[in-house]
Design an enzyme around this catalytic site. Structure first.
Site: not given
Length: 293
Positions: A85, A174, A176
């Protein structure tokens, strides 16, 4: 995430999702089964700005919370179907060299929050496709900036769309550790569940696909309160370094992608890059891309 190895604030790692051969719900598969160097990140005492957060940054923003292993980086697990990624942090990438090095898929940063578009997304997305990789886009969530629906629409309109062409993976949320504030962005567990569900619902309405969720077990269990609400919907991309098997958050039966290190090296990419593996065969990866059984 203010603590760092090399004196820099650090960010979380990329994605991992497993598929185990069966459709879990409307479209969610579960399977068992050289460029210039990037600019240096800000000092640890300087706020992390949009575009400087975690996934896709390699080790440029190393932080203990990036994985459940406390930031400990382990050996590469190069078995199975391999991926990376990336974001603008990697600079120019020679995608033909990446493919030649045995990398079959890539997730590429498209957006963050509601106002940041990665400057290298278009180039990376097109060139990865032309080199023969199966690739997809990801969105770095900023739950304190706007609601989930707003960010899902922003993502879908700026790189997160999907088409059945054998090479386009569903988009990634994403979500986090906050790179510049409270771990859970100041939201309660109930508010965070609502935020994630709104993002998921809106993204699916826009693309017909279940969004992939990239996270760590520690963040998910803490900030959603061990929520099981995404278990039968979203494939899981888990970040956990330095272990032989990743911790899976509460509510998810298994992983689809696993980000197993942030210190990977791949021909065609300058410096460290996140390395990932898919939990299944290449045939199953293409099935995930095409949303077929």
């Amino acid at each position: 995430m203010p603590v760092s190895r090399a004196g820099f604030a650090r960010r979380a790692r990329s994605k991992a999702v497993t598929l185990t051969g069966t459709l879990v719900s409307a479209g969610a598969l579960l399977l068992t089964s050289t460029g210039p160097a990037a600019a240096a990140p800000p000092p640890a005492d300087e706020p992390v700005k949009p575009g400087q957060a975690w996934m896709g940054a390699g080790t440029r923003l190393e932080q203990p919370h990036a994985s459940d292993s406390g930031g400990v980086l382990g050996p590469l697990d190069t078995s199975g179907v391999q991926g990376i990624d990336v974001s603008h942090w990697q600079g120019a990438i020679n995608w033909s060299s990446v493919k030649g090095a045995g990398i079959d898929f890539a997730y590429i940063k498209a957006t963050e929050g509601t106002g940041f578009k990665d400057s290298r997304f278009g180039t990376n997305y097109t060139n990865a496709y032309n080199a023969g990789l199966v690739r997809g886009a990801y969105h770095f969530a900023r739950p304190n900036a706007s609601n989930g629906a707003t960010q899902a629409n922003y993502f879908a309109s700026n790189g997160g769309a999907w088409s059945r062409d054998n090479k386009t993976l569903p988009g990634v949320l994403d979500i986090e550790h906050n790179p510049s504030g409270a771990m859970c962005y100041g939201l309660t567990t109930t508010q965070m569940r609502t935020w994630i569900n709104d993002f998921y619902t809106t993204y699916k309405a826009r693309t017909s696909r279940d969004v992939v969720i990239y996270t760590t077990a520690s963040w998910w269990n803490t900030c959603t309160g061990n929520w099981t609400g995404m278990a039968a919907k979203a494939p899981l991309w888990i970040a956990h370094w330095g272990v032989t098997s990743p911790n899976v958050p509460s509510g998810f039966p298994t992983w689809t992608f696993w980000q197993y290190t942030a210190t990977g090296r791949v021909s065609g990419v300058a410096g460290d890059v996140d390395r990932n593996k898919f939990n299944g065969s290449m045939t199953r990866l293409v099935a995930l891309a095409n949303n077929t059984p």
